[in-house]
Design a protein around this motif. Structure first.
Motif, PDB file in Angstrom:
ATOM      1  N   SER A  21      48.983  43.864   8.042  1.00  0.00           N
ATOM      2  CA  SER A  21      48.948  45.342   7.958  1.00  0.00           C
ATOM      3  C   SER A  21      47.594  45.547   7.685  1.00  0.00           C
ATOM      4  O   SER A  21      46.699  44.862   7.379  1.00  0.00           O
ATOM      5  CB  SER A  21      49.627  45.684   6.465  1.00  0.00           C
ATOM      6  N   VAL A  22      47.197  47.079   8.021  1.00  0.00           N
ATOM      7  CA  VAL A  22      45.754  47.401   8.368  1.00  0.00           C
ATOM      8  C   VAL A  22      45.753  48.511   7.310  1.00  0.00           C
ATOM      9  O   VAL A  22      46.578  49.804   7.719  1.00  0.00           O
ATOM     10  CB  VAL A  22      45.294  47.872   9.544  1.00  0.00           C
ATOM     11  N   ILE A  23      45.210  48.607   6.301  1.00  0.00           N
ATOM     12  CA  ILE A  23      45.167  49.830   5.517  1.00  0.00           C
ATOM     13  C   ILE A  23      43.738  50.795   5.614  1.00  0.00           C
ATOM     14  O   ILE A  23      42.605  49.814   5.370  1.00  0.00           O
ATOM     15  CB  ILE A  23      45.079  49.558   3.898  1.00  0.00           C
ATOM     16  N   ALA A  24      43.478  51.733   6.330  1.00  0.00           N
ATOM     17  CA  ALA A  24      42.298  52.228   6.582  1.00  0.00           C
ATOM     18  C   ALA A  24      41.820  53.370   5.594  1.00  0.00           C
ATOM     19  O   ALA A  24      42.629  53.807   4.961  1.00  0.00           O
ATOM     20  CB  ALA A  24      42.541  53.087   7.962  1.00  0.00           C
ATOM     21  N   VAL A  25      40.448  53.162   5.071  1.00  0.00           N
ATOM     22  CA  VAL A  25      39.888  53.925   3.915  1.00  0.00           C
ATOM     23  C   VAL A  25      38.762  55.017   4.694  1.00  0.00           C
ATOM     24  O   VAL A  25      37.928  54.048   5.121  1.00  0.00           O
ATOM     25  CB  VAL A  25      39.441  53.197   3.055  1.00  0.00           C
TER      26      VAL A  25
END
Length: 166
Positions: A21-25
């Motif tokens: 999973s990729v959590i973008a900030v």
């Protein structure tokens, strides 16, 4: 952390090739929206990011955090907040200062974080790999290039790029 051109490319690369999973900030909303199109599972403002990461990882933190901002001493510390114990922070963002007075060394030490720096690509190694990924269809370049301008409009191009609007 950070969704400028390199952050968005990293988002796509991680989502297409390796990340569960990729959590973008990112503080800028339109960039968060682009991150979702580039394959991020979710995209959040920095004020929300820690709570989201903790929730999605059952309190562990992220295994890997890519710090793509640079020019800001605070974002490396944000990355230390987001990363799991014994996780990895890869610092791609270019620092403005020779010494980071605010670096949270104690947190870095106590969490046993692996800190990697990435400065300059090796064209003999990195570029052929990048071309191969594109040629094999394993990396989608759709949406990466947002504007095309003639060389005579180079000043306008820099203004568009630095305005963070489009």
């Amino acid at each position: 952390v950070g969704l400028g051109q390199n952050g968005l490319i990293a988002t796509r690369l991680m989502s297409q090739l390796c990340a569960r999973s990729v959590i973008a900030v990112e503080p800028i909303e339109y960039r968060r929206n682009l991150a979702l199109k580039f394959g991020a599972n979710c995209a959040h403002h920095p004020n929300e990011a820690l709570a989201v990461i903790q929730s999605m990882t059952e309190g562990r933190g992220a295994d890997v955090v890519l710090e793509m901002v640079g020019h800001n001493q605070l974002t490396i510390n944000d990355a230390l907040d987001y990363v799991a114990c014994s996780g990895t922070v890869a610092a791609f963002g270019v620092p403005d200062d020779a010494i980071y007075q605010s670096f949270q060394y104690s947190k870095f030490f106590r969490k046993n974080v692996n800190l990697l720096a990435s400065v300059i690509p090796d064209p003999g190694i990195d570029f052929p790999d990048a071309v191969r990924l594109i040629e094999e269809g394993r990396f989608d370049t759709e949406g990466i290039f947002t504007h095309t301008m003639p060389l005579a409009e180079v000043q306008r191009a820099f203004e568009v790029a630095s305005s963070y609007v489009d």
